[in-house]
Every structure is written in C-alpha cells, then in structure tokens.
Design an enzyme around this catalytic site. Structure first.
Site, mmCIF file in Angstrom:
data_model
loop_
_atom_site.group_PDB
_atom_site.id
_atom_site.type_symbol
_atom_site.label_atom_id
_atom_site.label_comp_id
_atom_site.label_asym_id
_atom_site.label_seq_id
_atom_site.Cartn_x
_atom_site.Cartn_y
_atom_site.Cartn_z
ATOM 1 C CE LYS A 175 72.845 92.007 87.734
ATOM 2 N NZ LYS A 175 73.581 93.274 87.925
ATOM 3 C CB THR B 82 86.199 82.304 88.704
ATOM 4 O OG1 THR B 82 86.856 82.652 87.473
ATOM 5 C CG2 THR B 82 86.180 80.788 88.819
ATOM 6 C CB VAL C 163 79.391 85.364 90.436
ATOM 7 C CG1 VAL C 163 77.953 85.421 89.933
ATOM 8 C CG2 VAL C 163 79.539 86.275 91.653
ATOM 9 N N GLY C 164 80.374 82.749 88.748
ATOM 10 C CA GLY C 164 80.176 81.777 87.665
ATOM 11 C C GLY C 164 79.939 80.377 88.227
ATOM 12 C CD GLU D 104 84.751 86.490 79.318
ATOM 13 O OE1 GLU D 104 85.662 86.238 80.145
ATOM 14 O OE2 GLU D 104 84.411 87.632 78.994
ATOM 15 C CB CYS E 254 88.166 88.821 81.899
ATOM 16 S SG CYS E 254 87.560 89.144 80.259
ATOM 17 C CD GLU F 171 90.338 88.120 87.050
ATOM 18 O OE1 GLU F 171 89.406 87.657 87.737
ATOM 19 O OE2 GLU F 171 90.259 88.305 85.831
#
Ligand code: NAI
Length: 799
Positions: free
Chosen positions: A193, A247, A249-250, A267, A301, A398
């Site tokens: 996706k 991060t 959503v990770g 990642e 990133c 970030e």
C-alpha cells in the site's frame, strides 16, 4: 564594462524545465481514475470510493485514485496467497530473471518515472532523476542477484509467505523497491500500500510488472489511506508486515500484530545527529548539511536534522552555512536548477510552520536566507536554528521539513552524549579529518547507519534501519534479506495448543514463613542481581516441587522492583559489550569448564525434578556443549564489508543490543536457560533472565558457576518468580533493548504488546515448541542474529 568572470558570477539561473509531456498524457489517459492492481489486473474505480492526488508545487489535482476497502485488501491478499506456492517454488534463477526484467523496464522508463515522482511528491527533478529512480533500478538488479544466490547463501531457509508492505510518501518508488525487491527475491508474494499523498509511481510500477511479465498475484498494489493500511496489517492472511513511516503508526502496528505470529519490521522516524568536530573540513561539512537536511526538503527519516558543532568552530561554521543557504534555490520541482522543491502536502507544511513557531517561542535563534519562494504551492525555505536548548521541542521532535537545529559541544564525550540524547537511533553523520576520532565516535553513537564525512548515502548492498524507537529490522544488504526469510526448522515447528499461562498461584505455593521447615533441602535460593545474591523485594519465596509434588526447595518471588534493580545492574555492566570478543570467548569457555566440573551436581538437581537419570545426564552434557558452542562463536559471528556503489567501504558491524530480557521455557530447565543466555552474552549483551518457573533451582544453582568463571557483575542477572508479570515488566522497561520470550501464545501476545512502549526488538516463540536438544532448533545463527543488531558505517575509501 563588466568582465566575463563578473557576469558569470552574478548571472542568475534561467528556468530549465524538464519535459513533462509524457507524464501529462499518461495522467490524461487515466482521467477516469486508477483502480487497484490485484492479481495482475487493474480494478475499475468505483464512484465514491476514490480520492484525489495533488501536485503540491502547483496546488492542483492530478489524478483520482481508489480508496482500498477491506474487500479490496481481502482480494489482494487472496491473490498473493494463491500466487505464493508457484512463486516460491520457481527456481531462483528464474525469479532472478523476472527481477532483472523489472530493473530493465524501470531503467527504460527512468525519465518518465522521475518526472512523475517529482510531480506527485514535489521533490526536485535533480533528485528523482539522479538519486531516487537510479537507486530503484539498482535495488532490483542487486536483488535479482540475490534471487540467484539465496539457495546457496541461505541454506535451509524458506520465504516468510505473503507480505503486507506499507510505505510513506517521502521516497515513494524507492521505498517500494526497498520493500518489493528483497521480498520477491526471497520467494515471497506481496500486497503493497503506497502512501495516500503519493500513489502514482506505485501504479506506474504495476504497469511495469504487467509489461515485464511478472506472474499475476506476485505483486498486488492497493491504494488508500491509513484505514486501508490498518486493514492490511490486521489481515489474517498476512505472514509479515513491513512498514516505513511515523513512529506513532509503527507503535500502533506493533500493538496490533502482537501475538499474531506475523513477522514485523519497522523503519520509523529519526532525529539524526550531524556531528562536526573542530578538525573537520568545514566546507565539506557545509555541503554535507545541504545534503543532510535540505535534500528532499528535509522529509527524510535519516535527515541530519540535529547539528552538533564543536564550540571552537561553531561561529565560523554557522557563518559559512548561512552563506551557503543564501544560494539555495527553492522552486518548481521540474526545474533542473532547483535545489529545494515543494513540501508534500499542506498538512505537512502546517506541521513544519507550527514547529518552527514553537522553536521561536522556545528562544532559539531563527535564520532563513532571503530566499524567493513561489507564490502558490507548498513551499518552505531552508531554515537554521541556532542557540537551541537540548531539551527543547525542536531539538527532540522530528520536524520532517527543511529545518536544521544546531547545538554546540566541547569534548568528543559531550558530542556522543548529545548525539545519543534522543529516543531515536536511525542515523548519524560524523565529520572529522581524524579517522580515529571518527570511528571511535561511530562505535559509540547508537544508530543503525553512520556516515563518516558523508551523509544520506544509500545502496542496495548496505542495510538500512534503526536502533531504539527508530524501529527494528534492516532493509538492504544481506541483513535486509534475512527479514524476508525464515529458517525452515522454525517454520515447521508444531504449534502448541493454547494452554493457560502457568502462574505460581496455580502452583502449590507457600511463603517462606512456614514451608522451609518441611523441606528436605538446605536453603532458599535468592535472586542474583549485580553479581550478588539478593533477597526478593517482596520478602516472599515460593516452594518448588518435583513432578510428584514433593517439595524440592524454595526460590524468591521476584517482582517489578527486582526487575528494575536487575536492569539497572545490567545497564551498569556496559564494559562487557565493549570488551573484546576474544575476552568474552575466554569467559564463556571458563563457564563451560566450570559447568562441566559440576555436572554431577546439576544432574542430581535434574534427577530431583523427576527427570530420568539418562535424561538428566543428557541435559547437563548438552548444556555444557552448548556453552562451548557459543564460546566458539563469540569471536566469529563478525560483520561484513559491504561493496556499496560509491567510494566507501561500508562496515556492517554486529553490535549487541545492550540489556536483553530473556524469559526461559519451562521445559529443559537447564538447557533452555543456557540456550537463551549464552548466545546473548557471547554477543556482548547483558541479560536479565527469568528461568523456568516450574524448575528454577537449576538456574539458581548456576550462580555458583557464574561466580567462579570471571563473569563480571551485572552481566547475568537472574530473577525467579511468576513468569508473566516479570516478562511484562521487562517488556515495558525502557532500558531493555530486546526481549526473547519462550512461552504460551497468550504470553507472546502480552509481551509483544507491552514492548511497543520503546519499540524494543522482540523474538518470541509464538507458542511453538522447540526441541532444545536439537542442534538445529536449540542453537545456531538464528540465535546470534537475534542477539545483535547491524550498524552500517560508511567510511570513505579510495580517491
Ligand atoms: P504515517 O506514518 O501516517 O504514514 C505512513 C504510511 O502509513 C502511509 O502509507 C499511511 O497511509 C499508512 N498508515 C497510516 N496509518 C496507518 C495505520 N493505522 N495502519 C497502517 N498503515 C497506516 O505518516 P504521515 O502521517 O504521512 O506523516 C506524519 C509524520 O510521520 C511526518 O511528519 C514524519 O515525522 C513521519 N514520517 C516518517 C517517515 C519515515 O520515513 N520514517 C515517512 C513519513 C512520515
């Protein structure tokens, strides 16, 4: 009359637009909208199930794309599943030829794809043309080679299966290549996706798959937003999730996949340090900053977004940097002389503006050159903050935009402390003319990728990925390929029936108040923390019994506080990781010898638990052998030098995680304990280990061996007690970098979920039962791989 030299120096650049006709025609041909690419065909877009894709530089709609529903995801996963058997059984050489074909087709369309990428994402054509798309082709070529070699280079491995891959918008086609090429090379099939802001090159790639004759169902592309991504992550037909993105959503994905048995690589974000020592080539370092933070508008990133400059040169360096900033051109991404293009979408631009405003509120000094910005579209000028406080928001968060924050340091130690003062650990860039200083700093910085006198270098042959909350797993290189393979033995392990997690309250437990008097055994085994036997914080112990229910002894009932103390002791024993592998090997040999010398005592203990004499002897012998095995490996599981394309040697170093939590199986109380502990400490980790709940006395007996074998205090810490609460505390603890857990499926789910707190690397048994006596299942490279993380250090080499 001005001199020619003067004219040349003062002359402005004229526009040099890249031709976009082909792309515009292609978009026009798809004016009715794009469907998904499922089972080798494009679906027909359905009204009301579409969204618009915009060109952020021109602020106009360029395409209509389908919003993937859960039915679309179902269909794509089904197609990938149906294709899996055929694709994984296709000989490596044939898979390689398919990947070569994809690479060649991409090369043929390089110009088209570069323009499309720049229109969709807003990145300067110079970057998409010279960096993104050539790297995409390179990735497919490189992995075509791997398809050819996998059988011999990864013997006894199998593909993971159907992979769900979710990618971000900052390098749309490159991230696709990073995900799809290794997956296909290893024999997996995929459902990918793309990000909702930038789905177009993925759809163009789908056309390439068709043209290149890739068997249908091997690659499926479903477009959509986070909801489509979530449906893919949760789909029961997926064997692995590979995610690149934020991060937050990770972390969510880590929680959602907990206990599912899905393999996961993440990642995530970064706030990477860019360290300039006073002996650096300052002009080179200034160019480095341009590539570190103004490349791709800082939407990278691994952007070198935190400048750390040694105090003595800071003023000079900042002055040079500001002069250089004035020469950066911001504008139309399709203009070949533009350095900085458009921000991907208004929402990102807004986020950057807010964070920059925050920086000013926090008292940092803002600098923006007098840069001309286009009237329309999402643009933000290159920005530098100086006088930044290390604890301020802009130093920690970030920004994901063209904004560098700069701080100063005095000594190399201070530079390392500042560099590591972040929850992230993706990359670092180190500038110094002193190779000793540069490499020493590279070793101390906690980051997955380190560039010496360079920055933002990428290549298919080198692994990329982070430490700490930047995620886990690598993409690229041999280490990246391993993420798409599983050892055949692991795949074939029988799944245990779901059993209720064993807790001590289910055991006939007694407190030490009365039980000890009735025991046939001499003493209450304590916990072992920081090289000392310590009483459990709770003050309670519990009785251990043999198979027939007769009491064997007592062990301490550890709690959260004991785990915290053990982690603290382990954290202090960092010298173990810095010791030479040779030293660690010697200590492990010594452990093995001492264990061997006490073999009869251990056999006796095992006999008491109800093991047969033959089994008891076999288990002790296997534990001794396994300890020797890892002593042998301690100085041999070394890294590699990757042959990256640029003039660099790229050192893929195997580094220990740091503090590891190890939760042992109930069965094989000695061998299971040794099987987890030895690979972990052989690789330089310090361990907090929870031994078999049923028979912990084998582990407590092990203190004596550790005490007599020169194992430094804090390297091994043993906490007995109820497995699940102790495991959970380990999983939640921020100073535990990785966790191995062997136990029930429910237990695996609980620790994986709790591990999302700091995104620690986990390796859980998924409720599958291993044969600890088997040399294939109970030991080997897979254990060593999980006991280390790979740091790629790019060192300039040759001219
Ligand atoms: P994001 O993490 O939301 O999006 C990345 C991908 O994940 C997209 O394909 C998105 O559709 C998908 N996604 C979103 N929610 C999901 C869910 N619940 N389950 C599965 N997939 C989901 O990133 P976003 O919102 O586009 O950007 C926000 C911030 O994230 C940026 O400002 C930046 O700080 C960071 N980011 C970091 C990236 C990196 O490469 N590390 C890339 C993109 C963003």
């Amino acid at each position: 009359m001005p001199q020619i030299k003067e004219i040349l120096e003062t002359m402005d650049y004229g526009p040099a637009p890249e031709a976009a006709d082909h792309v515009r025609e292609w978009l026009k041909a798809h004016a009715a909208g794009f469907g998904h690419f499922i089972d080798g065909r494009f679906t027909t877009p359905v009204a009301d199930q579409t969204f618009e894709v915009r060109d952020p530089a021109r602020d106009e709609t360029i395409a209509t794309v389908s919003q993937g529903s859960s039915q679309d995801v179902d269909a794509a996963v089904e197609a990938a599943r149906a294709a899996l058997a055929g694709w994984s059984a296709t000989p490596g050489h044939i898979r390689a030829r398919h990947l070569y074909a994809l690479a060649r087709h991409i090369q043929k369309r390089e110009r088209f794809l570069s323009v499309l990428e720049s229109i969709d994402n807003g990145k300067p054509i110079r970057e998409s043309r010279d960096i993104d798309i050539p790297l995409v082709a390179r990735h497919f070529y490189h992995h075509a080679g791997w398809a050819e070699l996998i059988a011999s280079e990864f013997p006894d491995h199998a593909p993971v299966g159907v992979c769900g891959q979710i990618i971000p918008w900052n390098f749309p086609l490159l991230m696709l290549a990073w995900k799809i090429a290794p997956a296909l090379a290893a024999g997996n099939t995929v459902v990918l996706k793309p990000a909702e802001f930038t789905p177009l090159t993925a759809l163009a790639f789908a056309e390439v798959c068709r043209e290149a004759g890739l068997p249908r169902g091997v690659v499926n592309i479903v477009t959509g937003d986070g909801a489509t991504g979530a449906a893919l992550v949760k789909h029961p037909g997926i064997d692995k999730v590979a995610f690149t993105g934020s991060t937050d959503v990770g972390r969510l994905i880590r929680e959602q996949t907990a206990g599912s048995g899905k393999k996961l690589s993440l990642e995530l974000g970064g706030k990477s340090p860019f360290i300039v020592f006073e002996d650096a080539d300052l002009d080179g370092a200034v160019e480095g900053v341009v590539d570190a933070i103004w490349f791709n508008q800082g939407q990278v990133c691994c952007a070198g977004s935190r400048l750390l400059v040694q105090e003595g040169v800071a003023a000079r360096f900042h002055a040079k940097l500001k002069r250089r900033m004035a020469t950066l051109r911001v504008g139309d991404p399709l203009d070949k002389s533009v350095d900085v293009g458009a921000i991907v979408a208004p929402v990102q631009l807004q986020r950057i503006r807010e964070l920059v405003a925050k920086g000013e509120q926090e008292g940092a000094t803002l600098f923006q050159a007098d840069t001309a910005l286009p009237q329309n579209g999402c643009f933000f000028p290159p920005t530098l903050f100086t006088d930044v406080a290390p604890a301020s928001t802009i130093a920690e968060v970030e920004i994901f935009g063209p904004v560098a924050v700069s701080m100063t340091f005095r000594t190399p130690d201070e530079a390392v402390a500042l560099a590591n003062n972040t929850r992230y650990g993706l990359a670092a860039s180190i500038w110094s003319e002193n190779i000793n200083l540069a490499l020493d700093t590279a070793a101390k910085v906690k980051a997955g990728v380190v560039w010496v006198n360079s920055t933002n270098m990428f290549d298919a042959a080198a692994g990329f990925g982070g430490y700490k909350e930047s995620g886990f797993g690598r993409e690229g290189g041999r280490e990246g390929l391993a993420e798409y393979l599983v050892p055949a033995w692991l795949k074939s392990l029988p799944k245990a029936e779901d059993v209720p997690a064993l807790t001590l309250s289910a055991l006939p437990a007694e407190t030490d108040a009365g039980g000890a008097a009735t025991l046939t055994i001499d003493r209450t085994a304590k916990l072992y923390i920081g090289g000392k036997q310590t009483r459990p914080d709770s003050g309670y112990s519990t009785t251990v019994r043999d198979a027939a229910g007769a009491p064997l002894g007592q062990v301490g009932l550890g709690n959260r506080k004991d785990i915290r103390n053990a982690v603290e002791a382990a954290a202090k024993a960092g010298a173990w990781g810095a010791a030479t592998a040779h030293n660690r090997a010697q200590v492990l040999y010594y452990v093995a010898e001492n264990l061997h010398a006490r073999a009869p005592e251990f056999a006796q203990r095992l006999l008491a638990t109800g093991a047969s004499p033959e089994r008891a002897e076999r288990e002790v012998a296997a534990a001794v052998e396994r300890t020797f095995f890892y002593a042998a490996w301690a100085d041999k599981y070394d890294g590699q030098v990757h042959a990256t394309r640029s003039r660099h040697v790229t050192l893929a170093m195997h580094e220990p995680w740091g503090v590891m939590g190890l939760v042992c199986p109930d069965e094989a109380p000695l061998l299971g304990f040794v099987s987890l502990l030895m690979p972990a400490i052989a690789m330089g980790n310090r361990a907090v280990i929870v031994p078999s709940v049923v028979q912990p006395l084998l582990a407590t007996e092990f203190y004596q061996v550790l005490d007599t074998s020169d194992v430094p205090a804090g390297v091994v810490n043993i906490v007995t007690g109820e497995r699940e609460p102790l495991a959970r505390t380990l999983a939640e603890h921020h100073d535990v970098a990785a966790l191995w857990y062997v136990g029930s499926r429910q237990g695996c789910a609980a620790v994986e979920k709790a591990s999302a707190a700091n995104l620690k690397g986990t390796w859980v048994s998924d409720g599958r039962v291993r044969d600890w006596f088997s040399a294939e299942q109970g030991q080997g490279r897979e254990y060593l791989r999980h006991a280390t993380q790979v740091k790629n250090i790019w060192v300039p080499y040759g001219e």
